[in-house]
Design a protein around this motif. Sequence first.
Motif, PDB file in Angstrom:
ATOM      1  N   GLY A  32     100.826  52.415  79.567  1.00 39.46           N
ATOM      2  CA  GLY A  32     101.278  53.512  78.713  1.00 39.46           C
ATOM      3  C   GLY A  32     100.268  54.653  78.675  1.00 39.46           C
ATOM      4  O   GLY A  32     100.631  55.830  78.708  1.00 39.46           O
ATOM      5  N   LEU A  33      98.995  54.279  78.621  1.00 36.16           N
ATOM      6  CA  LEU A  33      97.958  55.293  78.478  1.00 36.16           C
ATOM      7  C   LEU A  33      97.905  56.205  79.700  1.00 36.16           C
ATOM      8  O   LEU A  33      97.664  57.415  79.577  1.00 36.16           O
ATOM      9  N   PHE A  50     112.173  45.940  83.175  1.00 35.81           N
ATOM     10  CA  PHE A  50     111.103  46.874  83.529  1.00 35.81           C
ATOM     11  C   PHE A  50     111.043  48.034  82.541  1.00 35.81           C
ATOM     12  O   PHE A  50     109.986  48.349  81.986  1.00 35.81           O
ATOM     13  N   LEU A  51     112.185  48.655  82.302  1.00 29.59           N
ATOM     14  CA  LEU A  51     112.188  49.818  81.405  1.00 29.59           C
ATOM     15  C   LEU A  51     111.739  49.421  80.004  1.00 29.59           C
ATOM     16  O   LEU A  51     110.938  50.110  79.363  1.00 29.59           O
ATOM     17  N   HIS A  52     112.278  48.299  79.537  1.00 27.65           N
ATOM     18  CA  HIS A  52     111.917  47.814  78.204  1.00 27.65           C
ATOM     19  C   HIS A  52     110.411  47.599  78.105  1.00 27.65           C
ATOM     20  O   HIS A  52     109.748  48.028  77.159  1.00 27.65           O
ATOM     21  N   ASN A  53     109.870  46.950  79.142  1.00 31.43           N
ATOM     22  CA  ASN A  53     108.458  46.626  79.162  1.00 31.43           C
ATOM     23  C   ASN A  53     107.581  47.883  79.220  1.00 31.43           C
ATOM     24  O   ASN A  53     106.594  48.003  78.502  1.00 31.43           O
ATOM     25  N   VAL A  63     104.236  52.053  76.370  1.00 29.49           N
ATOM     26  CA  VAL A  63     104.024  53.404  75.849  1.00 29.49           C
ATOM     27  C   VAL A  63     103.867  53.358  74.326  1.00 29.49           C
ATOM     28  O   VAL A  63     103.048  54.077  73.747  1.00 29.49           O
ATOM     29  N   VAL A  64     104.641  52.487  73.671  1.00 32.10           N
ATOM     30  CA  VAL A  64     104.495  52.335  72.222  1.00 32.10           C
ATOM     31  C   VAL A  64     103.062  51.929  71.881  1.00 32.10           C
ATOM     32  O   VAL A  64     102.407  52.534  71.030  1.00 32.10           O
ATOM     33  N   VAL A  66     112.728  51.770  73.177  1.00 34.34           N
ATOM     34  CA  VAL A  66     112.483  50.339  73.366  1.00 34.34           C
ATOM     35  C   VAL A  66     113.632  49.526  72.786  1.00 34.34           C
ATOM     36  O   VAL A  66     114.102  48.556  73.378  1.00 34.34           O
ATOM     37  N   ALA A  67     114.090  49.969  71.590  1.00 36.38           N
ATOM     38  CA  ALA A  67     115.160  49.216  70.950  1.00 36.38           C
ATOM     39  C   ALA A  67     116.506  49.540  71.596  1.00 36.38           C
ATOM     40  O   ALA A  67     117.263  48.643  71.975  1.00 36.38           O
ATOM     41  N   PHE A  68     116.761  50.827  71.708  1.00 31.92           N
ATOM     42  CA  PHE A  68     118.045  51.215  72.256  1.00 31.92           C
ATOM     43  C   PHE A  68     117.862  52.333  73.266  1.00 31.92           C
ATOM     44  O   PHE A  68     117.206  53.321  72.961  1.00 31.92           O
ATOM     45  N   PRO A  69     118.325  52.239  74.465  1.00 36.65           N
ATOM     46  CA  PRO A  69     119.242  51.217  74.973  1.00 36.65           C
ATOM     47  C   PRO A  69     118.559  49.994  75.600  1.00 36.65           C
ATOM     48  O   PRO A  69     119.234  48.998  75.858  1.00 36.65           O
ATOM     49  N   THR A  70     117.214  50.047  75.848  1.00 34.22           N
ATOM     50  CA  THR A  70     116.694  49.001  76.736  1.00 34.22           C
ATOM     51  C   THR A  70     116.648  47.611  76.102  1.00 34.22           C
ATOM     52  O   THR A  70     116.945  46.622  76.758  1.00 34.22           O
ATOM     53  N   GLY A  71     116.275  47.531  74.803  1.00 33.85           N
ATOM     54  CA  GLY A  71     116.217  46.220  74.160  1.00 33.85           C
ATOM     55  C   GLY A  71     117.589  45.580  74.106  1.00 33.85           C
ATOM     56  O   GLY A  71     117.772  44.396  74.425  1.00 33.85           O
TER      57      GLY A  71
END
Lengths: 357, 443
Positions: free
Chosen positions: B28-29, B183-186, B191-192, B233-238
């Motif tokens: 993320g950094l 992958f996207l979720h992760n 990034v969070v 992270v929650a929506f849409p990927t989670g």
Amino acid sequence: MEVLWYILIAIVLAVFFILDGYDFGTGIIHLFLAKTEKDKEVIAKSAGLFWDSNEVWLVAAGGMLFMAFPTFYASVFSGFYLPLILVLWLIIFRAIGLELRGQFKFQMWKDIWDKSFGVSSLLLALFFGIALGNIVRGVNLGGVDNGVSVHEGHYFFLPLWDGSFSPLTEHPGVIDWFTIIIGLISVVTLAIHGANWIILKTNSTINLKLKRVIFRLNIALAILTVFSLFVWQIVNPNSLDNFINKPYLIVFPIIYLTGLIGLFFIKKIKNDNHAFALSSLLIVGGITSSLASLFPVILPSVNDTHEPLTIYNTAASEYGLSVAMYWGIIGFILLFVYMIIQKRMMKGKIDHMDYGH
Amino acid sequence: MEDMIFYDRLQFAFTITFHYIFPQLTMGLSLLIVYFKWKYLRNKVEKYNDAAKFFMKIFAINFTMGVVTGIPMEFQFGTNWAKFSELTGGIIGQTLAMEGMFSFFLESSFLVLFIFGEKLMGQKLHLLTGFLVFLGSWASGWFILATNAWMQHPVGYEILENGKFVLENFSALFTNPWLLPAFLHNQLASVVTSSFVVASIGAFYILREKQVEHGKLFLKTGVIFGLVSSILVAFPTGDWNAKNVAKYQPAAFAAMEGIFETEDAGAEIVLIGQPNMVEKKLDNKIAVPNILSFLTYQEWDKQIVGMDKFEKEELPDNIPALYYSYHIMVGLGTVFMAIMALSAFLLWRKKLYNTKALLWTIMFLVPFPYIANLTGWYTAELGRQPYLVYGLLRTSEGISPTVSSGNTLFTLLGFVALYMLLGLLFLVLVGKTINEGPKPKLH
């Protein structure tokens, strides 16, 4: 395809030992020869700036080995369980020693991490040599007990040593007198290599002294090499068969000899790059000669019940190997491009560079 | 044999937990660093460049830790999971070797150049090296998750008579339906984490009233990136991932959601409750009816299969751990969204820098995105149990046949001791870097 992957992995391993080899070597020199604070700092920096990008070659070699020869990977990594975990710990200690020594100014802190860097470099060089010794000596595959296989044919487990320290027993340990000789060769070779690197990259006050040290180490190496050839015959009587049957393989020992003889002229060599190239030849020649003497075997078996591991009976499927060749070639070119870009940007002496992120 | 599996799993869990503290920040950094550097090229305001270089220092410390704790992961496949390596190496070896060759190399080569090369290369090339570090770190995530996706939902393979998995279709590894959402979720979750770290350091500088200008920039950037990423992270990927679990690993899905019994008229969503494995029910339950069916299938009364419909051997072997991991992840994710939304609102009203309570909250919230990321990873891994390769290869069949449990216990203890030392040194180093700040005094 197996042969191609074998060659690729051998190249990656050789590059790893040339690059990270000088890191180990600088550590050994650092441990024994660096006396002044200025020298200690510069020498640590000559390894510290590069070790993490050098380490990548080990990761790449591991990954390629895993992909191309999974049975070998599984067998060797579980068989040499303890020494490999020790190597891991040493790698960690060496890395943190290098990264941390410059972070605080007080003397005790520096001393601790200097020793951590030096001792773990020395032990790593020794262990990598011992590992090579184990590979050329062979292991008791299948864990045969009274003529009956205990495990599947390609599995084994080696203790660190058994009481006799002899390579000729039925269950040799990882450390025996033969593997220690190979380990010493590795330590001396990498110390020479590291000394050349220090001369190449720094303006330390001990550079002149290092040339004398290299000369003496080279004599020791020549003696050890001759001696090891002799004991190798005892441990593995077939070790020269490959060279007799396929005379062109002699090119690899010749590479080694070129490095060895060349380094006797170290005091006259004006160009530091040439000296570094000579010790690189030692490393390449040493590794490839050992591998060539075994080929196509990659792990000999010391019992008659189980076949040795070869590149053929441990390889992944033909399709897997060939599809990986496509990305492997691209990846391989990229690796060299990165390495060249990086080395060019960081070329010359590193004394002036600011170290400590 | 039983304790052997236990020690092997414990060792892997321990080493990967410690390892995953570092890449989740660096992935993320690296994005935020590229952003800072890019902003600097556009507006030439010095503090953006300071920010990029400062966070690259933090990145470098984390990267080093990631390298030294990552090499043991590669080794452990062979040392502790030799059977697994032998049987599946022909397939997951592909993605793991690609990770080494394509991403790790990129990242480490250009990291050195970013740190030492600003004067040599000029600003545009410096941005490019930063971008390549970012690319390398995200590619790393891609290949590791491709490996994991294959274990979660195996594709493109053939099993030989001797039990070996052989690659049949290379491209299937990367078109695996499990891979992209995971992958996207992760990546967004990483990034969070990094947004919270950046915002937290900013809050620290503001509260301490030193380096305040930089502090405000860090806080603002952290909050904006944090808000966007915690929503995504929650929506849409989670949501997309949860649907994948429901589709491909229904037993894991039932355990995650705490559904002990199949309800034909639609399943409730459990907000709070403790799994009671003896009576096969949730204690102290608070649940909202029919929501789970809707979230999963967009139908209020759709049936969701409960744990009662599966054989015991097919259910994950540690249901409470799986259930809690999942609920902690979701719960923390909700908290992050709320905090970041509130912060963004105050930022917009120009009140954030003076709201002390919120600054303290942001500063001390830093461990929690790490916990959320780790529990997310546990959810995936515990859900895959009792299999290493879902539905095909059991965990108990993957361990090294020749390594005794005593050896594994010995090395586990060694790793614990070594990693405690590493963790301590890491905190000292990061603390020192933060204390010096983006503009250390010249000496």
